[in-house]
Design a protein around this motif. Structure first.
Motif, PDB file in Angstrom:
ATOM      1  N   ALA A 256      20.445   6.954   4.837  1.00 57.36           N
ATOM      2  CA  ALA A 256      19.587   6.776   3.674  1.00 57.36           C
ATOM      3  C   ALA A 256      18.572   5.657   3.927  1.00 57.36           C
ATOM      4  N   ALA A 257      19.014   4.592   4.583  1.00 56.67           N
ATOM      5  CA  ALA A 257      18.103   3.494   4.912  1.00 56.67           C
ATOM      6  C   ALA A 257      17.037   3.969   5.892  1.00 56.67           C
ATOM      7  N   ARG A 258      17.436   4.786   6.861  1.00 61.38           N
ATOM      8  CA  ARG A 258      16.459   5.343   7.806  1.00 61.38           C
ATOM      9  C   ARG A 258      15.441   6.211   7.083  1.00 61.38           C
ATOM     10  N   ASP A 259      15.918   7.013   6.135  1.00 62.56           N
ATOM     11  CA  ASP A 259      14.997   7.870   5.376  1.00 62.56           C
ATOM     12  C   ASP A 259      13.977   7.030   4.615  1.00 62.56           C
ATOM     13  N   ARG A 260      14.451   5.924   4.031  1.00 62.08           N
ATOM     14  CA  ARG A 260      13.520   5.050   3.303  1.00 62.08           C
ATOM     15  C   ARG A 260      12.489   4.449   4.250  1.00 62.08           C
ATOM     16  N   ASP A 261      12.942   4.036   5.434  1.00 70.64           N
ATOM     17  CA  ASP A 261      12.018   3.479   6.424  1.00 70.64           C
ATOM     18  C   ASP A 261      11.013   4.539   6.878  1.00 70.64           C
ATOM     19  N   ASP A 262      11.505   5.752   7.084  1.00 76.35           N
ATOM     20  CA  ASP A 262      10.609   6.840   7.506  1.00 76.35           C
ATOM     21  C   ASP A 262       9.557   7.111   6.441  1.00 76.35           C
ATOM     22  N   ALA A 263       9.992   7.143   5.165  1.00 74.82           N
ATOM     23  CA  ALA A 263       9.055   7.409   4.076  1.00 74.82           C
ATOM     24  C   ALA A 263       8.018   6.300   3.966  1.00 74.82           C
ATOM     25  N   ALA A 264       8.453   5.038   4.115  1.00 74.03           N
ATOM     26  CA  ALA A 264       7.519   3.917   4.056  1.00 74.03           C
ATOM     27  C   ALA A 264       6.526   3.989   5.206  1.00 74.03           C
ATOM     28  N   GLY A 265       7.011   4.323   6.395  1.00 73.66           N
ATOM     29  CA  GLY A 265       6.119   4.456   7.553  1.00 73.66           C
ATOM     30  C   GLY A 265       5.123   5.574   7.374  1.00 73.66           C
ATOM     31  N   ALA A 266       5.575   6.677   6.761  1.00 73.19           N
ATOM     32  CA  ALA A 266       4.665   7.804   6.524  1.00 73.19           C
ATOM     33  C   ALA A 266       3.559   7.416   5.560  1.00 73.19           C
ATOM     34  N   ARG A 267       3.899   6.621   4.545  1.00 74.64           N
ATOM     35  CA  ARG A 267       2.878   6.174   3.593  1.00 74.64           C
ATOM     36  C   ARG A 267       1.856   5.272   4.266  1.00 74.64           C
ATOM     37  N   VAL A 268       2.342   4.376   5.147  1.00 73.45           N
ATOM     38  CA  VAL A 268       1.430   3.486   5.868  1.00 73.45           C
ATOM     39  C   VAL A 268       0.512   4.292   6.774  1.00 73.45           C
ATOM     40  N   ARG A 269       1.096   5.280   7.478  1.00 75.37           N
ATOM     41  CA  ARG A 269       0.282   6.115   8.373  1.00 75.37           C
ATOM     42  C   ARG A 269      -0.756   6.903   7.585  1.00 75.37           C
ATOM     43  N   ALA A 270      -0.364   7.391   6.397  1.00 73.36           N
ATOM     44  CA  ALA A 270      -1.306   8.152   5.573  1.00 73.36           C
ATOM     45  C   ALA A 270      -2.466   7.270   5.112  1.00 73.36           C
ATOM     46  N   ARG A 271      -2.151   6.043   4.685  1.00 74.42           N
ATOM     47  CA  ARG A 271      -3.216   5.133   4.248  1.00 74.42           C
ATOM     48  C   ARG A 271      -4.138   4.785   5.410  1.00 74.42           C
ATOM     49  N   THR A 272      -3.524   4.538   6.591  1.00 72.37           N
ATOM     50  CA  THR A 272      -4.327   4.213   7.767  1.00 72.37           C
ATOM     51  C   THR A 272      -5.224   5.376   8.146  1.00 72.37           C
TER      52      THR A 272
END
Length: 291
Positions: A256-272
């Motif tokens: 679950a922690a990995r999923d949260r990290d993945d989701a946060a990383g995806a949001r950062v990549r999308a903004r970038t």
């Protein structure tokens, strides 16, 4: 155990004596998948195909451990001459290669920012007599156990008045899954189990139906894991077993922690990515427009 044969690939009545012409692209993809299964020498243990209705709608609810799960679940419906319309991320439908095939196979795009449209499309398909495939965990389970389920599958089954078919897939994650390199070693075993239909009781809530579905999925996955015919090659090969079976996969909490990290990383990549596209457009604007 079943291994795809070249005879299966070319068998004329694989989809019945008079298949729907509109499903020609889907049938082509199934035959291509059988070619890949044959080349990889995958060994399938498929049980419960008799639970797939020969006609009429149904929601297949399965766990999710690999990128190939939808192809394996399709095998369980094939003996009943049914094609499963899977709900998948909308981004897949926008892919230059996969997108046209996904649309031609009448799969259902899911935009998480506008999920109502996908829900309505799935209910229409079910009422039209289609079998709709759902991975209610929403993403691949990195713990290889059943995660929390989204309630959409239960809601659409109730609204469309169709049964839920609980299912479990196991073994495909040894070929292709999250955060692991693709492994094309021949002879991998893949287990696919479909359970007895679960029909909503009069007045049953989606939460209650979802709880029954989850229990059935967990029982099927446990059976698939414990009856799986292959074992890890050694300590370094324990990654594909869940912790409760002596493996080294992440626990449910760690996953679950990995999923949260993945989701946060995806949001950062999308903004970038959005900023990069904006800068590129500004660079392309002529000086007069910029003034």
């Amino acid at each position: 155990m079943y291994t795809a044969s070249w005879r299966d690939v070319v068998r004329r009545e694989l989809f019945g004596p008079r298949p729907d012409r509109r499903d020609a692209p889907y049938r082509l993809v199934v035959r291509l998948a059988l070619v890949v299964f044959r080349l990889l020498g995958l060994r399938f243990d498929v049980r419960g195909s008799e639970h797939v209705p020969a006609a009429g709608g149904a929601v297949v609810c399965s766990n999710h451990v690999s990128y190939l799960d939808f192809t394996f679940l399709g095998l369980a419906a094939l003996p009943r001459r049914r094609l499963v319309r899977f709900m998948a991320k909308a981004s897949v439908f926008g892919h230059w290669f996969a997108g046209p095939f996904m649309r031609a196979m009448q799969h259902i795009p899911v935009d998480r920012k506008a999920g109502a449209a996908a829900f309505d499309a799935a209910v229409r398909a079910l009422k039209d007599g289609q079998v709709v495939g759902v991975f209610p965990e929403a993403t691949i389970s990195q713990s290889f156990t059943v995660k929390d389920l989204k309630a959409g599958a239960a809601r659409m089954a109730i609204q469309a008045g169709v049964p839920i078919l609980p299912a479990a897939v196991w073994g495909g994650h040894r070929v292709a899954t999250k955060k692991r390199p693709v492994d094309l070693t021949r002879g991998r075993a893949v287990t696919v189990l479909v359970g007895e239909p679960i029909v909503a009781e009069p007045g049953e809530t989606p939460a209650a139906l979802l709880a029954r579905t989850r229990a059935a999925m967990e029982a099927l996955l446990d059976e698939a894991q414990r009856s799986y015919p292959q074992q890890p090659a050694g300590p370094e090969d324990l990654w594909w077993l869940p912790v409760h079976l002596g493996g080294t996969a992440p626990t449910l909490e760690e996953a679950a922690a990995r999923d949260r990290d993945d989701a946060a990383g995806a949001r950062v990549r999308a903004r970038t990515s959005r900023r990069a596209r904006l800068r590129a457009r500004l660079r392309r604007r002529p000086p007069s427009a910029a003034a």
